[in-house]
Scaffold this active site. Structure first.
Site, mmCIF file in Angstrom:
data_model
loop_
_atom_site.group_PDB
_atom_site.id
_atom_site.type_symbol
_atom_site.label_atom_id
_atom_site.label_comp_id
_atom_site.label_asym_id
_atom_site.label_seq_id
_atom_site.Cartn_x
_atom_site.Cartn_y
_atom_site.Cartn_z
ATOM 1 N N CYS A 89 0.849 -1.194 0.000
ATOM 2 C CA CYS A 89 0.000 0.000 0.000
ATOM 3 C C CYS A 89 0.883 1.242 0.000
ATOM 4 O O CYS A 89 2.106 1.160 0.127
ATOM 5 C CB CYS A 89 -0.932 0.008 1.215
ATOM 6 S SG CYS A 89 -0.073 0.220 2.786
ATOM 7 N N CYS A 103 3.404 1.831 2.766
ATOM 8 C CA CYS A 103 4.696 1.143 2.685
ATOM 9 C C CYS A 103 5.749 2.085 2.113
ATOM 10 O O CYS A 103 6.895 2.124 2.582
ATOM 11 C CB CYS A 103 4.588 -0.102 1.809
ATOM 12 S SG CYS A 103 3.478 -1.370 2.449
ATOM 13 N N ASP A 112 7.469 35.677 -24.291
ATOM 14 C CA ASP A 112 8.565 36.313 -25.005
ATOM 15 C C ASP A 112 8.090 36.465 -26.447
ATOM 16 O O ASP A 112 7.278 35.662 -26.919
ATOM 17 C CB ASP A 112 9.810 35.427 -24.930
ATOM 18 C CG ASP A 112 10.917 35.938 -25.826
ATOM 19 O OD1 ASP A 112 11.252 37.126 -25.732
ATOM 20 O OD2 ASP A 112 11.429 35.131 -26.632
ATOM 21 N N ASP A 171 12.129 31.121 -25.343
ATOM 22 C CA ASP A 171 12.951 30.153 -26.069
ATOM 23 C C ASP A 171 14.431 30.474 -26.059
ATOM 24 O O ASP A 171 15.238 29.686 -26.531
ATOM 25 C CB ASP A 171 12.484 30.066 -27.528
ATOM 26 C CG ASP A 171 12.876 31.311 -28.321
ATOM 27 O OD1 ASP A 171 12.795 32.418 -27.746
ATOM 28 O OD2 ASP A 171 13.264 31.169 -29.493
ATOM 29 N N ASP A 188 16.061 34.353 -21.753
ATOM 30 C CA ASP A 188 14.797 34.108 -21.050
ATOM 31 C C ASP A 188 14.981 33.208 -19.833
ATOM 32 O O ASP A 188 14.072 33.095 -19.005
ATOM 33 C CB ASP A 188 13.779 33.444 -21.995
ATOM 34 C CG ASP A 188 13.397 34.348 -23.152
ATOM 35 O OD1 ASP A 188 13.207 35.551 -22.913
ATOM 36 O OD2 ASP A 188 13.299 33.846 -24.286
#
Length: 690
Positions: free
Chosen positions: A3, A6, A399, A584, A588
């Site tokens: 379970c 555990c 951006d 990208d 950034d």
């Protein structure tokens, strides 16, 4: 592991050993950790986990074989007892149904299996200091068995509760088996990705011969051949001519992608036609698919706030239920003068109907299915907390260059007072921009490649880049060169976008044009429909930024911002509300890290990808809306599951205390409460998006 508790117990054990960044996943049976203390080794960690009663293996094994055998043996012998119980409930009685010896013989196999199975798990959990659900099951089943054994010794059929004891163990085993089967389905995304790295390949030897090899035998720089319809076995640099590849399993993009000589063919993609010849660049964990698997697992290990809350509740759940069970017996027997027999049944019912596992499973199963669905759509999320934040997003910051626009720039001819200077200017620009990864730099290198002529250029002793400003260089005669934005401090900005200065005097300028992505307008419209505000944060000039914002209907924009200024703006927005930024470029990266959620596209710079928490694998902005919608559905699902887990226990435990539920039915309800939580998570795969 039996379970979710555990996993909590093993986590605490590893943390006590001084291990860091510990993550133990019940769903996949995997443990991850960092050893920062040389005093303990991996082998010692394995031995420690083994002493706790668990089996450690190199590969994750969620096999149901052992659980199935225990279940079927128990079912064969317990089913008649459960049938007797149902018949008697409808007033149908036969003498042999009440025979305590028949009940004992039928219950014995299930009792033996249950006491060993649940007893071992209960003991190990107590030893780790994290009592799990099996403590409750073992205590309840054993109490009913001992009480029945007293009846067997006295030959008193009124004390015959063998059916209750065997029913508890058998029904919980049934629930565990169904739970494991369902949990295995929540990891289908990882299995699908892992299957892309299996199979065989054809390797071309130096003497021209071709041999078949397994995927595991592929080595870096091997030359492999792929025929039409076959899967690319590893990440390869294409040597052959143009080919069409199906990347849908990686990026979620259904249209075939044209790849040329020198392009990367991602392992796991499928060749449409012809023959692909390529040199292996990466394989296994280092390949794109391997990284995707690692990121999906990372997302599973990063817990959202709701899961951390549920974990705290489940940690104290078992001790509280044990106290409630004891209180039920004492109050019923001594305060309300209820018979010891009925009081015992009520206390046992409290034990077996309680379900801490539903709390422990509610969030991780929903997160796993949500992250898996995103991965199949070509969106990788690096954390469950990120998924939760994206599902509650309020502001989206873009951006401009390379994100809202294609990043494929058209560079004009040099604007200069010396027309015969064009070739020299282009060669100079090419030489300076070689160190930059900015999209404009890439376009300059592509446009001016044929003018690359170092012989007519000065020898540079130093070249460097100022992020968001431009590139500079110094030659051996100490002349200073600059290519970039109009320098700050100069009184008037000429009507151009890019400037070449030598010793602070303008030598040439360029006009740069860029196209808005075709899908950008629909993405902005979709964000507004979802009540998410939008803005542009760009280093480009005012006129160009304003034009894109106006064309796309974006609410606000900031232009001519340096990376440090972008960081300040993102910090302000993120402090006010949940804010995502998508970018990208290298410039950034700081803002992506500071935003509540940083988003990058797969063809972005490596630094942008590493700084982001969400990666759009096919570079298509339209996947952004899908990522937000799936995240919203996942957050809703995990909230519903946690609500169910709490509600079930809040309602079921008082009913058991009041005597409205006997232990057998309690065990049945408990066993299926987990399945409701898991089923709710699995349903996430089929729910419609916004």
């Amino acid at each position: 592991m039996d379970c979710a508790q555990c996993a909590v117990g093993i986590t605490r054990f590893l943390e006590k050993k001084g291990l860091e960044e510990v993550s133990v996943d019940f769903q996949t049976g995997e443990a991850q950790f960092v050893i920062s203390n040389a005093a303990i080794t991996v082998e010692e960690v394995k031995k420690g986990i083994t002493k706790l009663g668990y089996t450690v293996s190199k590969e994750s094994d969620n096999s149901l074989r052992g659980a199935s055998l225990k279940l079927w043996i128990s079912l064969v012998f317990t089913s008649p007892l459960l049938l007797f119980h149902v018949l008697m409930a409808f007033g149908i009685h036969y003498p042999f149904m009440h025979n305590i010896w028949i009940s004992f013989i039928l219950a014995a196999p299930a009792m033996f299996i249950g006491m060993v199975h649940f007893g071992n798990s209960a003991y190990q959990s107590l030893k780790m200091g994290v009592p799990n659900m099996d403590v409750l099951i073992f205590t309840g089943g054993t109490a009913a068995f001992i009480y029945s054994m007293i009846g067997l010794i006295k030959i008193d059929e009124n004390l015959n509760f063998f059916e209750t004891a065997a029913g508890i163990f058998t029904l919980v085993l049934l629930g565990n088996w169904l739970e494991k089967k369902a949990v295995n389905q929540t990891t289908s995304a990882i299995k699908s990705l892992a299957n892309l790295q299996k199979g065989s390949a054809r390797r071309q030897l130096p003497d021209g011969r071709i041999e078949d090899v397994e995927a595991a035998q592929i080595k870096l720089n091997d030359v492999l051949l792929v025929s039409a319809g076959e899967m690319v076995p590893a990440d390869m640099i294409i040597i052959s001519e143009e080919v069409l590849l199906d990347e849908s399993l990686i990026t979620g993009e259904s249209m075939p992608v044209l790849k040329k000589t020198g392009d990367l063919a991602i392992g796991g993609t499928r060749l449409f036609d012809g023959i692909l010849e390529g040199k292996v660049k990466a394989k296994g964990r280092d390949a794109v698919v391997g990284n995707m698997i690692a990121l999906v697992k990372m997302a599973r290990n990063d817990k959202p706030a709701l899961q951390r809350f549920a974990d705290k509740m489940s940690a104290i759940f078992v001790p509280v239920v044990l106290l409630l069970s004891l209180a039920t017996f004492l109050v019923a027997a001594f305060l309300f003068d209820i018979s010891y027999q009925d009081a015992l049944l009520r206390s046992i019912a409290v034990l077996v109907i309680s379900c801490p596992c539903a709390l422990g499973l509610a969030t991780p199963t929903a997160v796993m299915v949500g992250v898996g669905r995103l991965a199949k759509s070509g969106v990788i999320i690096k954390g469950g907390a990120t998924l939760e934040a994206l599902g509650n997003l309020k502001t989206m910051v873009f951006d401009k260059t390379g994100t809202l626009t294609t990043g494929e720039f058209t560079i004009s001819e040099p604007l200069t007072s010396r027309p015969d200077d064009a070739a020299y200017v282009k060669a100079l620009c090419y030489q300076l921009e070689k160190i930059s990864a900015h999209p404009i730099a890439k376009s300059i290198l592509t446009s001016f490649e044929s003018f690359n002529n170092p012989e007519i250029l000065p020898v540079f002793t130093k070249v460097w880049e100022d992020k968001g400003v431009g590139v500079s260089g110094i030659d051996e005669k100490e002349n200073l060169y600059f290519l970039g934005n109009w320098p700050a401090g100069k009184s008037k900005t000429p009507n151009a976008d890019l400037f070449l200065l030598i010793n602070n005097e303008v030598r040439a300028s360029f006009i740069i044009s860029d196209k808005v992505r075709t899908e950008a307008a629909s993405v902005i419209s979709g964000l507004k429909a979802r009540n998410i505000s939008t803005l542009i944060l760009s280093g480009d000039n005012e006129s160009k930024t304003k034009k894109v914002a106006s064309e796309l209907g974006i609410d606000h924009y900031y232009a001519s911002k340096l990376p440090s200024e972008k960081l300040d703006i993102i910090s302000r927005y993120s402090n006010e509300k949940i804010t995502a930024m998508i970018g990208d470029g290298v410039n950034d990266a700081p803002s992506l890290t500071r935003a509540s959620v940083g988003i990058s596209i797969s063809n972005a710079s490596q630094m942008a990808v590493q700084s982001a928490q969400v990666i759009l694998m096919n570079g298509n902005l339209s996947k952004l809306l899908e990522a937000i919608d799936i995240s919203k559905l996942t957050v809703t699902t995990l909230k519903n599951s946690i609500f169910w887990a709490f509600s079930y226990n809040i309602v079921a435990i008082p009913l058991a205390m009041a005597g409205f539920l006997n232990p057998t039915w309690g065990a049945l309800f408990m066993a299926f409460s987990d399945l409701i939580v898991i089923g709710n998570a699995l349903f996430l795969n089929y729910r419609k998006l916004f």
